[in-house]
Design a protein around this motif. Structure first.
Motif, mmCIF file in Angstrom:
data_model
loop_
_atom_site.group_PDB
_atom_site.id
_atom_site.type_symbol
_atom_site.label_atom_id
_atom_site.label_comp_id
_atom_site.label_asym_id
_atom_site.label_seq_id
_atom_site.Cartn_x
_atom_site.Cartn_y
_atom_site.Cartn_z
ATOM 1 N N LEU A 146 1.547 18.153 -1.930
ATOM 2 C CA LEU A 146 0.818 17.642 -0.777
ATOM 3 C C LEU A 146 -0.215 16.582 -1.164
ATOM 4 C CD1 LEU A 146 0.195 20.918 1.301
ATOM 5 C CD2 LEU A 146 1.849 19.078 1.766
ATOM 6 N N SER A 147 -0.526 16.495 -2.464
ATOM 7 C CA SER A 147 -1.524 15.536 -2.937
ATOM 8 C C SER A 147 -0.910 14.207 -3.356
ATOM 9 C CB SER A 147 -2.287 16.138 -4.133
ATOM 10 O OG SER A 147 -2.881 17.378 -3.803
ATOM 11 N N VAL A 148 0.406 14.070 -3.253
ATOM 12 C CA VAL A 148 1.086 12.899 -3.798
ATOM 13 C C VAL A 148 0.956 11.661 -2.912
ATOM 14 C CG1 VAL A 148 3.355 13.296 -2.723
ATOM 15 C CG2 VAL A 148 3.215 12.179 -4.959
ATOM 16 N N LYS A 149 0.639 11.836 -1.634
ATOM 17 C CA LYS A 149 0.702 10.718 -0.682
ATOM 18 C C LYS A 149 -0.063 9.468 -1.126
ATOM 19 C CE LYS A 149 0.048 9.477 4.173
ATOM 20 N NZ LYS A 149 -0.391 9.942 5.515
ATOM 21 N N PRO A 150 -1.348 9.550 -1.521
ATOM 22 C CA PRO A 150 -2.044 8.318 -1.911
ATOM 23 C C PRO A 150 -1.422 7.622 -3.117
ATOM 24 C CG PRO A 150 -3.361 10.267 -2.427
ATOM 25 C CD PRO A 150 -2.242 10.724 -1.559
ATOM 26 N N PHE A 151 -0.795 8.377 -3.988
ATOM 27 C CA PHE A 151 -0.165 7.780 -5.159
ATOM 28 C C PHE A 151 1.161 7.114 -4.784
ATOM 29 C CE2 PHE A 151 -2.875 11.258 -6.505
ATOM 30 C CZ PHE A 151 -3.668 10.628 -7.456
ATOM 31 N N GLN A 152 1.838 7.665 -3.795
ATOM 32 C CA GLN A 152 3.038 7.008 -3.282
ATOM 33 C C GLN A 152 2.687 5.741 -2.525
ATOM 34 O OE1 GLN A 152 4.712 10.289 -1.036
ATOM 35 N NE2 GLN A 152 6.138 10.806 -2.686
ATOM 36 N N GLU A 153 1.586 5.778 -1.801
ATOM 37 C CA GLU A 153 1.161 4.604 -1.041
ATOM 38 C C GLU A 153 0.770 3.451 -1.958
ATOM 39 O OE1 GLU A 153 -1.943 6.037 1.448
ATOM 40 O OE2 GLU A 153 -0.573 6.707 3.051
ATOM 41 N N ARG A 154 0.147 3.749 -3.087
ATOM 42 C CA ARG A 154 -0.244 2.679 -3.998
ATOM 43 C C ARG A 154 0.988 2.068 -4.668
ATOM 44 N NH1 ARG A 154 -1.146 3.097 -9.234
ATOM 45 N NH2 ARG A 154 -3.077 1.919 -9.118
ATOM 46 N N ILE A 155 2.029 2.867 -4.933
ATOM 47 C CA ILE A 155 3.267 2.326 -5.481
ATOM 48 C C ILE A 155 3.915 1.386 -4.456
ATOM 49 C CG2 ILE A 155 5.591 2.863 -6.307
ATOM 50 C CD1 ILE A 155 3.392 3.625 -8.245
ATOM 51 N N ALA A 156 3.929 1.818 -3.192
ATOM 52 C CA ALA A 156 4.495 0.974 -2.137
ATOM 53 C C ALA A 156 3.719 -0.332 -2.018
ATOM 54 C CB ALA A 156 4.484 1.725 -0.801
ATOM 55 N N LEU A 157 2.396 -0.275 -2.166
ATOM 56 C CA LEU A 157 1.581 -1.479 -2.098
ATOM 57 C C LEU A 157 1.899 -2.418 -3.254
ATOM 58 C CD1 LEU A 157 -0.710 -3.230 -1.063
ATOM 59 C CD2 LEU A 157 -2.322 -1.720 -2.244
#
Length: 493
Positions: free
Chosen positions: A363-374
């Motif tokens: 559940l904590s992965v979201k911000p790290f996935q968002e930075r990869i997408a960025l």
């Protein structure tokens, strides 16, 4: 309540049953974390230190040990071997991500197989109890240091180790102690706490007591001396050495303390329960000296973290500093408390701890996935304009803006984007970028050196790159992207 505790006198067999099943549950949890390290390899390997380390290992064909943290060799061997074998970059990233948790899993399994259930369980608790965002930041050498420390403690208490002879025992003990303590200064606190806790019990053999009191202080002294001359650890140690009484009094007013204590009622609930169980166990057993030892180290560690990082804005970073406190909290209960529990109840207790981590970490992965997408959007944007090297000049008044927040930590962006661009697009030239404020740009970038691309942390020079992975031209593009334009162009939301 009677179900949770054994009736009658406890036996060594019964004691090991509860501890053994708990340790086995912990080893299984370490296996799940290993699986997760493969699944989330991009989120873990394209974040700050990890791509920087991979970048340097590939281009120097050697280990990239910093601040004398030699314990990190165990994980850095994987990307080094991958680069020497000319494996695809994606494979190297997967291997490096898995190497950390593979080390923890194999160590936990080895401790379990040798009957050192206490330290196998403590290692699993360290990797789960106070962990969420920090799971995605692999390169804090504290983690490797804790693992080496558990192996050190297991070897120290392993009866057959002493039977092999005095010299081999001292030699291997010294090696494990050096790898543990040299991995990170924080391990000094943890090592002194664990060994002191056992020595206070007064039932250690003369040989074990002697080696602990001779070797460990000597290695600590060497590590302290080297850290004082370092570029990173020295600042943290100096902060602790100059701590004032007013700082100690104000610890609870720091945002670091407030956030941690609030988490103790939420995501760190297992830590809170372990603390209560340990304190209750020592009180019930009237082991007041060990209780004082536990509370003293708890207080010292709490003050140390809040003093060195009073207002840390990076959850993944500060959480990695808190993780050791879970061992301080758990040790008394694991050593003394489990002997009074039924093995079924112990299994349920620790399985609930590990299951909680298995839910919280994904559940904590979201911000790290968002930075990869960025990063991917930025890479595509620069490629569409045939830009290979880009300096993003952010507005001075908005540097801590949405772009910076999305990146979480931006200093590693050049290596992150460079490696990302060579992972999925092997036939295309690499793309790299650095995000700087106007002030940082004018103070840290050398316009006259056409072959150097500099940010505030490292330089990349033409001719030092391994052409197998990296191909960068020398043309540098300058682009000023105000916050609003970044939102429009890169669709940051």
């Amino acid at each position: 309540m009677a179900y949770f505790f054994k009736s009658g006198a406890s036996s060594s067999v019964a004691t090991s049953d509860a501890l053994k099943i708990s340790a086995l549950t912990g080893v299984f949890a370490l296996g799940l974390l290993l699986l997760g390290s493969v699944i989330f390899y991009k989120e873990r390997m394209l974040m700050a230190d990890a791509p920087w380390v991979v970048y340097n290992i590939i281009n120097t064909h050697s280990l990239f040990i910093q601040e004398h943290r030699y314990g990190a060799f165990i994980t850095q061997m994987f990307p080094l071997a991958g680069s020497l074998l000319h494996l695809p970059l994606q494979w190297i990233l997967v291997l490096y991500s898995a190497s950390f948790n593979l080390f923890y899993f194999i160590s936990g399994l080895a401790l379990y197989r040798k009957g050192q259930y206490t330290f196998a369980l403590l290692l699993a608790l360290y990797c789960t109890v106070c962990v969420s965002d920090s799971y995605f930041w692999t390169n804090n050498e504290v983690h490797q240091g804790v693992c080496w420390c558990m192996l050190l403690c297991g070897y120290w208490r392993y009866p057959e180790a002493q039977a092999r002879g005095k010299f081999p025992f001292w030699l291997l003990f010294t090696l494990f102690a050096a790898l543990a303590i040299f991995s990170h200064p924080i391990i000094i606190i943890l090592t002194v706490y664990i060994f002191g806790f056992y020595l206070l019990a007064g039932n250690e053999s003369g040989k074990r007591r002697l080696i602990a009191l001779v070797v460990i202080p000597a290695i600590i002294a060497v590590k302290y001396y080297l850290s004082k001359s370092g570029w990173y650890d020295e600042g943290k140690i100096s902060t602790l050495e100059s701590i004032s009484f007013s700082q100690v009094k104000g610890v609870l007013h720091t945002s670091t303390a407030r956030i941690f204590l609030s988490h103790c009622l939420g995501r760190y609930w297992a830590f809170s329960l372990l603390t209560l169980l340990s304190a209750g166990t020592l009180l019930y057993a009237r082991k007041f000296l060990q209780l004082l030892w536990m509370l003293s180290f708890f207080t010292v560690y709490f003050i140390a973290v809040c003093t060195v990082y009073p207002n840390c804005d990076f959850p993944f970073y500060i959480e990695s500093e808190w993780m050791c406190i879970s061992i301080i909290a758990a040790l008394p209960f694991v050593v003394h408390g489990l002997s009074g529990w039924r093995k079924e109840a112990a299994a349920v207790l620790f399985a609930s701890f590990f299951l909680s981590a298995a839910i919280i970490i994904p559940l904590s992965v979201k911000p790290f996935q968002e930075r990869i997408a960025l990063l991917e959007k930025m890479m595509d944007y620069f490629r569409s304009r045939n830009w290979r090297k880009v300096i993003i000049l952010t507005d001075e008044h908005n540097f801590n803006n949405k772009l910076e927040q999305k990146l979480i930590m931006s200093w590693g962006m050049p290596a992150e984007m460079l490696i990302l661009s060579r992972t999925d697009h092997l036939q295309q030239a690499g793309v790299t970028a650095v995000c700087l404020s106007q002030k940082a740009f004018h103070s840290s970038y050398t316009r006259t050196d056409e072959e150097t691309f500099i940010n505030t942390f490292y330089a990349e020079k033409k001719g030092t790159l391994n052409p197998l992975y990296f191909s960068i031209d020398t043309t540098v593009r300058y682009t000023t992207i105000p916050v609003d334009s970044v939102i429009v162009v890169l669709q940051i939301r």
